[in-house]
Write a protein that holds these residues in place. Structure first.
Motif, PDB file in Angstrom:
ATOM      1  N   GLN A   1      47.345  44.168  33.828  1.00 20.95           N
ATOM      2  CA  GLN A   1      47.593  44.582  35.205  1.00 20.95           C
ATOM      3  C   GLN A   1      46.725  43.812  36.206  1.00 20.95           C
ATOM      4  O   GLN A   1      47.185  43.453  37.287  1.00 20.95           O
ATOM      5  CB  GLN A   1      47.319  46.088  35.368  1.00 20.95           C
ATOM      6  N   GLN A   2      45.485  43.568  35.821  1.00 25.26           N
ATOM      7  CA  GLN A   2      44.537  42.980  36.769  1.00 25.26           C
ATOM      8  C   GLN A   2      43.395  42.329  36.004  1.00 25.26           C
ATOM      9  O   GLN A   2      43.084  42.733  34.893  1.00 25.26           O
ATOM     10  CB  GLN A   2      44.000  44.100  37.690  1.00 25.26           C
ATOM     11  N   VAL A   3      42.782  41.319  36.616  1.00 25.75           N
ATOM     12  CA  VAL A   3      41.619  40.646  36.016  1.00 25.75           C
ATOM     13  C   VAL A   3      40.526  40.538  37.065  1.00 25.75           C
ATOM     14  O   VAL A   3      40.779  40.161  38.208  1.00 25.75           O
ATOM     15  CB  VAL A   3      41.988  39.230  35.507  1.00 25.75           C
ATOM     16  N   GLU A   4      39.310  40.868  36.656  1.00 31.42           N
ATOM     17  CA  GLU A   4      38.140  40.660  37.520  1.00 31.42           C
ATOM     18  C   GLU A   4      37.193  39.711  36.807  1.00 31.42           C
ATOM     19  O   GLU A   4      37.116  39.695  35.572  1.00 31.42           O
ATOM     20  CB  GLU A   4      37.414  41.984  37.781  1.00 31.42           C
ATOM     21  N   GLY A   5      36.463  38.926  37.587  1.00 31.47           N
ATOM     22  CA  GLY A   5      35.469  38.037  36.969  1.00 31.47           C
ATOM     23  C   GLY A   5      35.735  36.598  37.328  1.00 31.47           C
ATOM     24  O   GLY A   5      36.290  36.295  38.387  1.00 31.47           O
TER      25      GLY A   5
ATOM     26  N   PRO B   1      37.184  33.146  38.051  1.00 31.46           N
ATOM     27  CA  PRO B   1      38.572  32.766  38.310  1.00 31.46           C
ATOM     28  C   PRO B   1      39.052  31.680  37.348  1.00 31.46           C
ATOM     29  O   PRO B   1      38.326  30.742  37.048  1.00 31.46           O
ATOM     30  CB  PRO B   1      38.511  32.219  39.746  1.00 31.46           C
ATOM     31  N   VAL B   2      40.256  31.841  36.831  1.00 30.57           N
ATOM     32  CA  VAL B   2      40.856  30.815  35.983  1.00 30.57           C
ATOM     33  C   VAL B   2      42.151  30.353  36.632  1.00 30.57           C
ATOM     34  O   VAL B   2      42.815  31.101  37.347  1.00 30.57           O
ATOM     35  CB  VAL B   2      41.137  31.321  34.548  1.00 30.57           C
ATOM     36  N   PHE B   3      42.494  29.086  36.360  1.00 33.90           N
ATOM     37  CA  PHE B   3      43.742  28.542  36.869  1.00 33.90           C
ATOM     38  C   PHE B   3      44.509  27.903  35.726  1.00 33.90           C
ATOM     39  O   PHE B   3      43.948  27.121  34.970  1.00 33.90           O
ATOM     40  CB  PHE B   3      43.490  27.485  37.960  1.00 33.90           C
ATOM     41  N   PRO B   4      45.800  28.231  35.606  1.00 35.00           N
ATOM     42  CA  PRO B   4      46.515  29.267  36.358  1.00 35.00           C
ATOM     43  C   PRO B   4      46.052  30.660  35.946  1.00 35.00           C
ATOM     44  O   PRO B   4      45.412  30.815  34.899  1.00 35.00           O
ATOM     45  CB  PRO B   4      47.974  29.023  35.958  1.00 35.00           C
ATOM     46  N   THR B   5      46.367  31.655  36.758  1.00 35.95           N
ATOM     47  CA  THR B   5      45.984  33.024  36.420  1.00 35.95           C
ATOM     48  C   THR B   5      46.663  33.442  35.116  1.00 35.95           C
ATOM     49  O   THR B   5      47.717  32.912  34.747  1.00 35.95           O
ATOM     50  CB  THR B   5      46.385  33.999  37.539  1.00 35.95           C
ATOM     51  N   TYR B   6      46.058  34.368  34.412  1.00 35.61           N
ATOM     52  CA  TYR B   6      46.619  34.836  33.156  1.00 35.61           C
ATOM     53  C   TYR B   6      48.000  35.445  33.379  1.00 35.61           C
ATOM     54  O   TYR B   6      48.198  36.223  34.314  1.00 35.61           O
ATOM     55  CB  TYR B   6      45.703  35.874  32.503  1.00 35.61           C
ATOM     56  N   VAL B   7      48.922  35.098  32.496  1.00 32.49           N
ATOM     57  CA  VAL B   7      50.306  35.557  32.657  1.00 32.49           C
ATOM     58  C   VAL B   7      50.644  36.726  31.738  1.00 32.49           C
ATOM     59  O   VAL B   7      51.713  37.318  31.861  1.00 32.49           O
ATOM     60  CB  VAL B   7      51.312  34.403  32.418  1.00 32.49           C
ATOM     61  N   SER B   8      49.734  37.059  30.800  1.00 31.60           N
ATOM     62  CA  SER B   8      49.998  38.151  29.867  1.00 31.60           C
ATOM     63  C   SER B   8      48.683  38.576  29.226  1.00 31.60           C
ATOM     64  O   SER B   8      47.665  37.879  29.330  1.00 31.60           O
ATOM     65  CB  SER B   8      50.972  37.704  28.770  1.00 31.60           C
ATOM     66  N   THR B   9      48.728  39.702  28.520  1.00 29.91           N
ATOM     67  CA  THR B   9      47.544  40.160  27.785  1.00 29.91           C
ATOM     68  C   THR B   9      47.154  39.143  26.718  1.00 29.91           C
ATOM     69  O   THR B   9      45.973  38.838  26.529  1.00 29.91           O
ATOM     70  CB  THR B   9      47.812  41.523  27.130  1.00 29.91           C
TER      71      THR B   9
ATOM     72  N   LEU C   1      39.395  42.814  31.922  1.00 29.65           N
ATOM     73  CA  LEU C   1      40.850  42.923  31.920  1.00 29.65           C
ATOM     74  C   LEU C   1      41.226  44.387  32.047  1.00 29.65           C
ATOM     75  O   LEU C   1      40.698  45.242  31.327  1.00 29.65           O
ATOM     76  CB  LEU C   1      41.437  42.357  30.618  1.00 29.65           C
ATOM     77  N   TYR C   2      42.157  44.669  32.949  1.00 34.27           N
ATOM     78  CA  TYR C   2      42.675  46.032  33.117  1.00 34.27           C
ATOM     79  C   TYR C   2      44.092  46.068  32.553  1.00 34.27           C
ATOM     80  O   TYR C   2      44.956  45.288  32.974  1.00 34.27           O
ATOM     81  CB  TYR C   2      42.659  46.433  34.592  1.00 34.27           C
ATOM     82  N   LEU C   3      44.318  46.963  31.586  1.00 35.68           N
ATOM     83  CA  LEU C   3      45.599  47.056  30.907  1.00 35.68           C
ATOM     84  C   LEU C   3      46.205  48.428  31.133  1.00 35.68           C
ATOM     85  O   LEU C   3      45.483  49.436  31.237  1.00 35.68           O
ATOM     86  CB  LEU C   3      45.430  46.821  29.400  1.00 35.68           C
ATOM     87  N   ASP C   4      47.532  48.496  31.175  1.00 31.20           N
ATOM     88  CA  ASP C   4      48.188  49.799  31.310  1.00 31.20           C
ATOM     89  C   ASP C   4      48.281  50.479  29.942  1.00 31.20           C
ATOM     90  O   ASP C   4      47.785  49.964  28.930  1.00 31.20           O
ATOM     91  CB  ASP C   4      49.557  49.671  31.989  1.00 31.20           C
ATOM     92  N   ALA C   5      48.941  51.627  29.889  1.00 37.53           N
ATOM     93  CA  ALA C   5      49.004  52.415  28.651  1.00 37.53           C
ATOM     94  C   ALA C   5      49.758  51.684  27.544  1.00 37.53           C
ATOM     95  O   ALA C   5      49.615  52.013  26.365  1.00 37.53           O
ATOM     96  CB  ALA C   5      49.651  53.766  28.933  1.00 37.53           C
ATOM     97  N   ASP C   6      50.564  50.684  27.900  1.00 34.84           N
ATOM     98  CA  ASP C   6      51.299  49.880  26.914  1.00 34.84           C
ATOM     99  C   ASP C   6      50.594  48.568  26.597  1.00 34.84           C
ATOM    100  O   ASP C   6      51.204  47.660  26.030  1.00 34.84           O
ATOM    101  CB  ASP C   6      52.715  49.597  27.436  1.00 34.84           C
ATOM    102  N   TRP C   7      49.337  48.442  26.988  1.00 37.29           N
ATOM    103  CA  TRP C   7      48.515  47.266  26.728  1.00 37.29           C
ATOM    104  C   TRP C   7      48.995  46.020  27.481  1.00 37.29           C
ATOM    105  O   TRP C   7      48.706  44.901  27.094  1.00 37.29           O
ATOM    106  CB  TRP C   7      48.435  46.964  25.225  1.00 37.29           C
ATOM    107  N   GLN C   8      49.704  46.253  28.577  1.00 38.56           N
ATOM    108  CA  GLN C   8      50.167  45.135  29.403  1.00 38.56           C
ATOM    109  C   GLN C   8      49.129  44.845  30.487  1.00 38.56           C
ATOM    110  O   GLN C   8      48.577  45.771  31.107  1.00 38.56           O
ATOM    111  CB  GLN C   8      51.522  45.471  30.050  1.00 38.56           C
TER     112      GLN C   8
END
Length: 315
Positions: free
Chosen positions: A112-116, A118-126, A103-110
């Motif tokens: 941004q991106q997921v690698e690895g 695949p899940v459905f549906p894609t993650y909508v939040s941290t 999981l890639y998070l911004d400086a506010d822990w939100q």
């Protein structure tokens, strides 16, 4: 163990020795059943995400604080499973060896991106992404300046006959109003919410009976499955299957944010094994016997109490 069915807060200091060695020190307990628990979460999310995940007035600041708490605990408690790397610009890379996801998070822990994988549906939040890395369900309670509290976020893929959609946004007393025997506790709902938020971390346990070991007992069955088959509270004395469904609940307050994380880890214990221990059998028998009519309704035991007690008496 008292031989009585009781509804009470029952909070003890987090980390107290309960005979489980290192696991007692962990918010997030990981065991050999991880893959099974993970699959149950993925199935629930795939069915309809907002049936199991809801937020209400869940501010970015609190979401960031909860994400930081979860990641810090996971990397401290299970360094061989999780690691977190912070960049110069304060962005984060969080990796789970268990799921293969990064999981890639911004400086506010939100998120941004997921690698690895695949899940459905894609993650909508941290919170959605982190909840799917662990074997616990997660809820967050918040409190406003006027002292009112509300369920701010809930990620509940292993519901025990309650619904995220029905509870989100409600206060402690309203959430627990249907629970038989909660009247005295609910009169102190504000004080209990205050304790959850301001006191040191705590742990408590709750138990009930189930006739299967399915983690997901949402009140609404998935499409194509009958309510009677889905419910898991139908005891058959000819082919007896009975389990203690035990929840380990950890409450971790964040007083500076007027919020608390509440985790729920579900375990099952075969009553066929419990029955072989004369002391445990007698305690369980007495506890079921002591349930009020209202508790029997709430626990779904009205129709099966007599046959369960008879089965427990049999050698």
């Amino acid at each position: 163990m008292s031989g009585r069915y009781e509804v009470k807060p029952g909070m003890i200091a987090f980390g107290s020795c309960l005979g489980n060695t290192q696991a007692d020190q962990q918010v997030f307990q990981i065991d050999d059943n991880f893959t099974h628990y993970r699959q149950a979460k993925l199935l629930a999310r795939g069915e309809r995400l907002n049936k199991y995940y809801q937020t209400c007035n869940y501010s970015q600041a609190i979401a960031g604080a909860i994400a930081r708490l979860i990641i810090n605990r996971l990397t401290q408690e299970h360094p061989h499973h999780f690691y977190c790397q912070k960049s110069i610009d304060n962005t984060l890379k969080f990796h789970s060896q268990l799921t293969g996801e990064t999981l890639y998070l911004d400086a506010d822990w939100q998120l941004q991106q997921v690698e690895g994988s695949p899940v459905f549906p894609t993650y909508v939040s941290t919170l959605d992404a982190l909840a799917t890395q662990v074997q616990e369900d997660l809820t967050i309670i918040c409190r406003s300046a006027d002292g009112s509290n509300w369920l701010s976020a809930v990620h509940l893929c292993y519901p025990n006959h309650w619904s995220s959609e029905e509870k989100i946004g409600k206060d402690f007393a309203a959430i627990h109003a249907p629970v038989a025997g909660m009247e005295k506790i609910n009169r102190r709902a504000g004080a209990i919410a205050h304790t959850m938020i301001t006191h040191k971390p705590m742990v408590r346990f709750a138990w009930g009976l189930s006739t299967d070991t399915r983690l997901n007992h949402h009140p609404e069955p998935p499409p194509g499955i009958s309510v009677s088959k889905w419910q898991g509270r139908s005891f058959d004395s000819q082919h007896p299957q009975l389990y203690l469904r035990i929840e380990r609940q950890v409450i971790w307050g964040l007083p500076e944010y007027e919020a608390a994380l509440f985790s729920i880890r579900t375990y099952f214990r075969d009553c066929g094994v419990v029955k072989k221990d004369p002391v445990l059998r007698s305690k369980l028998y007495a506890a079921i016997q002591s349930m009020t009519p209202e508790s029997l309704v709430y626990k779904g035991l009205v129709d099966s109490k007599a046959s369960i007690l008879q089965w427990l008496e049999e050698a």
